[in-house]
Motif scaffolding. Structure first.
Motif, PDB file in Angstrom:
ATOM      1  N   LEU A 160       0.831  -1.202   0.000  1.00  0.00           N
ATOM      2  CA  LEU A 160       0.000   0.000   0.000  1.00  0.00           C
ATOM      3  C   LEU A 160       0.866   1.253   0.000  1.00  0.00           C
ATOM      4  O   LEU A 160       0.603   2.204  -0.741  1.00  0.00           O
ATOM      5  CB  LEU A 160      -0.937  -0.007   1.211  1.00  0.00           C
ATOM      6  CG  LEU A 160      -1.853   1.207   1.350  1.00  0.00           C
ATOM      7  CD1 LEU A 160      -2.804   1.284   0.168  1.00  0.00           C
ATOM      8  CD2 LEU A 160      -2.611   1.153   2.654  1.00  0.00           C
ATOM      9  N   LEU A 161       1.918   1.266   0.814  1.00  0.00           N
ATOM     10  CA  LEU A 161       2.828   2.408   0.860  1.00  0.00           C
ATOM     11  C   LEU A 161       3.508   2.612  -0.491  1.00  0.00           C
ATOM     12  O   LEU A 161       3.634   3.743  -0.975  1.00  0.00           O
ATOM     13  CB  LEU A 161       3.881   2.209   1.952  1.00  0.00           C
ATOM     14  CG  LEU A 161       4.904   3.321   2.106  1.00  0.00           C
ATOM     15  CD1 LEU A 161       4.210   4.615   2.538  1.00  0.00           C
ATOM     16  CD2 LEU A 161       5.968   2.940   3.109  1.00  0.00           C
ATOM     17  N   LEU A 162       3.927   1.546  -1.123  1.00  0.00           N
ATOM     18  CA  LEU A 162       4.570   1.629  -2.427  1.00  0.00           C
ATOM     19  C   LEU A 162       3.616   2.190  -3.487  1.00  0.00           C
ATOM     20  O   LEU A 162       4.000   3.047  -4.288  1.00  0.00           O
ATOM     21  CB  LEU A 162       5.076   0.244  -2.855  1.00  0.00           C
ATOM     22  CG  LEU A 162       5.941   0.178  -4.092  1.00  0.00           C
ATOM     23  CD1 LEU A 162       7.209   0.983  -3.891  1.00  0.00           C
ATOM     24  CD2 LEU A 162       6.278  -1.253  -4.426  1.00  0.00           C
ATOM     25  N   VAL A 163       2.372   1.754  -3.493  1.00  0.00           N
ATOM     26  CA  VAL A 163       1.381   2.245  -4.449  1.00  0.00           C
ATOM     27  C   VAL A 163       1.119   3.733  -4.216  1.00  0.00           C
ATOM     28  O   VAL A 163       1.059   4.528  -5.161  1.00  0.00           O
ATOM     29  CB  VAL A 163       0.080   1.424  -4.362  1.00  0.00           C
ATOM     30  CG1 VAL A 163      -1.055   2.098  -5.121  1.00  0.00           C
ATOM     31  CG2 VAL A 163       0.314   0.024  -4.898  1.00  0.00           C
ATOM     32  N   LEU A 164       0.957   4.133  -2.956  1.00  0.00           N
ATOM     33  CA  LEU A 164       0.717   5.538  -2.645  1.00  0.00           C
ATOM     34  C   LEU A 164       1.906   6.412  -3.052  1.00  0.00           C
ATOM     35  O   LEU A 164       1.727   7.511  -3.568  1.00  0.00           O
ATOM     36  CB  LEU A 164       0.400   5.722  -1.158  1.00  0.00           C
ATOM     37  CG  LEU A 164      -0.951   5.166  -0.701  1.00  0.00           C
ATOM     38  CD1 LEU A 164      -1.080   5.276   0.817  1.00  0.00           C
ATOM     39  CD2 LEU A 164      -2.087   5.880  -1.396  1.00  0.00           C
ATOM     40  N   LEU A 165       3.119   5.933  -2.823  1.00  0.00           N
ATOM     41  CA  LEU A 165       4.316   6.676  -3.230  1.00  0.00           C
ATOM     42  C   LEU A 165       4.366   6.829  -4.742  1.00  0.00           C
ATOM     43  O   LEU A 165       4.652   7.906  -5.259  1.00  0.00           O
ATOM     44  CB  LEU A 165       5.574   5.969  -2.722  1.00  0.00           C
ATOM     45  CG  LEU A 165       6.905   6.619  -3.073  1.00  0.00           C
ATOM     46  CD1 LEU A 165       6.984   8.014  -2.456  1.00  0.00           C
ATOM     47  CD2 LEU A 165       8.054   5.768  -2.594  1.00  0.00           C
ATOM     48  N   TYR A 166       4.058   5.767  -5.470  1.00  0.00           N
ATOM     49  CA  TYR A 166       4.037   5.828  -6.930  1.00  0.00           C
ATOM     50  C   TYR A 166       3.006   6.845  -7.419  1.00  0.00           C
ATOM     51  O   TYR A 166       3.283   7.654  -8.311  1.00  0.00           O
ATOM     52  CB  TYR A 166       3.740   4.444  -7.511  1.00  0.00           C
ATOM     53  CG  TYR A 166       3.544   4.451  -8.999  1.00  0.00           C
ATOM     54  CD1 TYR A 166       4.625   4.544  -9.861  1.00  0.00           C
ATOM     55  CD2 TYR A 166       2.269   4.414  -9.556  1.00  0.00           C
ATOM     56  CE1 TYR A 166       4.458   4.584 -11.229  1.00  0.00           C
ATOM     57  CE2 TYR A 166       2.087   4.448 -10.922  1.00  0.00           C
ATOM     58  CZ  TYR A 166       3.186   4.535 -11.752  1.00  0.00           C
ATOM     59  OH  TYR A 166       3.006   4.571 -13.102  1.00  0.00           O
ATOM     60  N   LEU A 167       1.815   6.830  -6.850  1.00  0.00           N
ATOM     61  CA  LEU A 167       0.771   7.772  -7.256  1.00  0.00           C
ATOM     62  C   LEU A 167       1.179   9.213  -6.957  1.00  0.00           C
ATOM     63  O   LEU A 167       0.938  10.119  -7.755  1.00  0.00           O
ATOM     64  CB  LEU A 167      -0.547   7.440  -6.562  1.00  0.00           C
ATOM     65  CG  LEU A 167      -1.223   6.147  -7.027  1.00  0.00           C
ATOM     66  CD1 LEU A 167      -2.437   5.853  -6.150  1.00  0.00           C
ATOM     67  CD2 LEU A 167      -1.616   6.227  -8.486  1.00  0.00           C
ATOM     68  N   PHE A 168       1.812   9.440  -5.816  1.00  0.00           N
ATOM     69  CA  PHE A 168       2.274  10.780  -5.470  1.00  0.00           C
ATOM     70  C   PHE A 168       3.324  11.268  -6.459  1.00  0.00           C
ATOM     71  O   PHE A 168       3.257  12.394  -6.953  1.00  0.00           O
ATOM     72  CB  PHE A 168       2.846  10.793  -4.050  1.00  0.00           C
ATOM     73  CG  PHE A 168       3.529  12.082  -3.697  1.00  0.00           C
ATOM     74  CD1 PHE A 168       2.787  13.210  -3.400  1.00  0.00           C
ATOM     75  CD2 PHE A 168       4.913  12.171  -3.685  1.00  0.00           C
ATOM     76  CE1 PHE A 168       3.408  14.406  -3.092  1.00  0.00           C
ATOM     77  CE2 PHE A 168       5.549  13.358  -3.377  1.00  0.00           C
ATOM     78  CZ  PHE A 168       4.789  14.484  -3.080  1.00  0.00           C
ATOM     79  N   LEU A 169       4.307  10.424  -6.767  1.00  0.00           N
ATOM     80  CA  LEU A 169       5.356  10.811  -7.714  1.00  0.00           C
ATOM     81  C   LEU A 169       4.787  11.062  -9.110  1.00  0.00           C
ATOM     82  O   LEU A 169       5.189  12.008  -9.788  1.00  0.00           O
ATOM     83  CB  LEU A 169       6.453   9.749  -7.765  1.00  0.00           C
ATOM     84  CG  LEU A 169       7.340   9.672  -6.529  1.00  0.00           C
ATOM     85  CD1 LEU A 169       8.310   8.503  -6.644  1.00  0.00           C
ATOM     86  CD2 LEU A 169       8.091  10.958  -6.316  1.00  0.00           C
TER      87      LEU A 169
END
Length: 138
Positions: free
Chosen positions: A12-21
Protein backbone atom coordinates in the motif's frame (compact mmCIF):
# COMPACT_ATOMS: atom_id res chain seq x y z
CA UNK A 1 -0.61 -13.40 10.03
CA UNK A 2 1.62 -10.50 11.07
CA UNK A 3 3.83 -11.01 8.01
CA UNK A 4 0.84 -10.77 5.69
CA UNK A 5 -0.29 -7.50 7.32
CA UNK A 6 3.22 -6.05 7.00
CA UNK A 7 3.43 -7.11 3.36
CA UNK A 8 0.04 -5.52 2.63
CA UNK A 9 1.17 -2.32 4.39
CA UNK A 10 4.38 -2.19 2.37
CA UNK A 11 2.53 -2.71 -0.91
CA UNK A 12 0.00 0.00 0.00
CA UNK A 13 2.83 2.41 0.86
CA UNK A 14 4.57 1.63 -2.43
CA UNK A 15 1.38 2.24 -4.45
CA UNK A 16 0.72 5.54 -2.64
CA UNK A 17 4.32 6.68 -3.23
CA UNK A 18 4.04 5.83 -6.93
CA UNK A 19 0.77 7.77 -7.26
CA UNK A 20 2.27 10.78 -5.47
CA UNK A 21 5.36 10.81 -7.71
CA UNK A 22 3.25 10.43 -10.86
CA UNK A 23 1.05 13.38 -9.82
CA UNK A 24 4.09 15.53 -8.97
CA UNK A 25 5.79 14.79 -12.29
CA UNK A 26 2.58 15.45 -14.24
CA UNK A 27 2.08 18.79 -12.47
CA UNK A 28 5.73 19.81 -13.08
CA UNK A 29 5.61 18.92 -16.75
CA UNK A 30 2.39 20.89 -17.16
CA UNK A 31 3.97 23.95 -15.59
CA UNK A 32 7.09 23.77 -17.74
CA UNK A 33 5.62 22.85 -21.09
CA UNK A 34 2.77 25.35 -21.12
CA UNK A 35 2.63 26.77 -24.63
CA UNK A 36 2.34 30.49 -25.16
CA UNK A 37 1.78 32.46 -28.33
CA UNK A 38 4.83 33.85 -30.05
CA UNK A 39 4.70 37.12 -31.98
CA UNK A 40 6.08 36.82 -35.52
CA UNK A 41 9.56 38.36 -35.70
CA UNK A 42 10.00 38.29 -31.94
CA UNK A 43 12.79 36.45 -30.17
CA UNK A 44 12.26 32.94 -28.82
CA UNK A 45 14.32 30.43 -26.88
CA UNK A 46 14.31 27.03 -28.54
CA UNK A 47 15.30 24.04 -26.39
CA UNK A 48 17.82 22.13 -28.53
CA UNK A 49 19.02 19.61 -25.91
CA UNK A 50 17.75 18.84 -22.45
CA UNK A 51 14.93 16.96 -20.74
CA UNK A 52 12.73 15.19 -23.27
CA UNK A 53 9.68 17.07 -21.93
CA UNK A 54 11.28 20.37 -23.00
CA UNK A 55 13.06 19.37 -26.22
CA UNK A 56 11.66 21.24 -29.22
CA UNK A 57 9.82 23.77 -27.05
CA UNK A 58 9.98 27.42 -28.12
CA UNK A 59 9.52 30.05 -25.41
CA UNK A 60 8.96 33.72 -26.29
CA UNK A 61 11.39 36.27 -24.85
CA UNK A 62 8.89 39.03 -24.17
CA UNK A 63 10.38 40.24 -20.89
CA UNK A 64 13.08 39.28 -18.41
CA UNK A 65 13.16 35.50 -17.92
CA UNK A 66 14.97 33.78 -15.03
CA UNK A 67 15.95 30.17 -15.68
CA UNK A 68 16.94 27.76 -12.91
CA UNK A 69 16.00 24.80 -10.74
CA UNK A 70 14.10 26.87 -8.18
CA UNK A 71 10.30 26.72 -8.31
CA UNK A 72 10.42 30.53 -8.20
CA UNK A 73 12.23 30.72 -11.55
CA UNK A 74 10.24 31.63 -14.66
CA UNK A 75 11.50 28.50 -16.43
CA UNK A 76 12.23 25.56 -14.16
CA UNK A 77 14.80 23.05 -15.41
CA UNK A 78 15.39 19.99 -13.25
CA UNK A 79 19.08 19.42 -14.05
CA UNK A 80 21.74 18.83 -11.40
CA UNK A 81 24.13 21.17 -13.24
CA UNK A 82 21.67 24.10 -13.31
CA UNK A 83 21.68 26.42 -10.28
CA UNK A 84 18.50 27.47 -8.51
CA UNK A 85 18.69 30.91 -10.19
CA UNK A 86 21.10 30.30 -13.04
CA UNK A 87 20.63 32.91 -15.77
CA UNK A 88 18.48 35.92 -16.71
CA UNK A 89 17.57 36.54 -20.34
CA UNK A 90 16.19 39.97 -21.26
CA UNK A 91 15.06 41.14 -24.72
CA UNK A 92 16.86 44.19 -26.06
CA UNK A 93 15.69 45.16 -29.52
CA UNK A 94 17.03 42.66 -32.05
CA UNK A 95 19.15 40.87 -29.42
CA UNK A 96 18.78 39.19 -26.03
CA UNK A 97 20.91 40.13 -23.03
CA UNK A 98 22.23 37.08 -21.19
CA UNK A 99 23.30 37.50 -17.55
CA UNK A 100 24.75 34.72 -15.43
CA UNK A 101 23.32 35.05 -11.91
CA UNK A 102 26.35 33.64 -10.09
CA UNK A 103 25.68 30.03 -11.07
CA UNK A 104 28.01 27.32 -9.82
CA UNK A 105 28.71 25.74 -13.21
CA UNK A 106 28.53 28.93 -15.27
CA UNK A 107 26.76 29.83 -18.48
CA UNK A 108 28.28 29.39 -21.93
CA UNK A 109 27.16 31.55 -24.87
CA UNK A 110 28.49 30.58 -28.30
CA UNK A 111 31.28 28.50 -26.75
CA UNK A 112 32.50 31.21 -24.33
CA UNK A 113 31.82 31.14 -20.58
CA UNK A 114 30.27 34.50 -19.76
CA UNK A 115 30.91 36.92 -16.93
CA UNK A 116 28.42 39.75 -16.46
CA UNK A 117 26.00 40.62 -19.25
CA UNK A 118 26.53 39.48 -22.85
CA UNK A 119 24.34 40.11 -25.90
CA UNK A 120 23.13 37.18 -27.97
CA UNK A 121 21.78 37.43 -31.50
CA UNK A 122 19.42 35.03 -33.24
CA UNK A 123 21.35 31.80 -33.78
CA UNK A 124 23.35 32.08 -30.54
CA UNK A 125 23.62 28.91 -28.46
CA UNK A 126 23.29 29.11 -24.66
CA UNK A 127 24.47 26.15 -22.56
CA UNK A 128 23.30 25.67 -18.96
CA UNK A 129 24.66 22.40 -17.60
CA UNK A 130 23.41 19.72 -20.00
CA UNK A 131 20.68 21.96 -21.43
CA UNK A 132 21.23 23.80 -24.73
CA UNK A 133 19.02 26.73 -25.70
CA UNK A 134 19.12 28.61 -28.99
CA UNK A 135 18.05 32.23 -29.43
CA UNK A 136 15.94 32.37 -32.57
CA UNK A 137 13.30 34.40 -34.37
CA UNK A 138 9.66 33.36 -34.21
Amino acid sequence: MLEIALLAGRLLLLVLLYLFLAAAIRAGIGMVSARTRVKPGGLVLAVVEGPKELRGTKLPISGPIVIGRSPGADIVIADDFVSSRHVRITPSGEEALIEDLGSTNGTVVDGVRIVGVVSARPGSLIVLGTVKLKVDRA
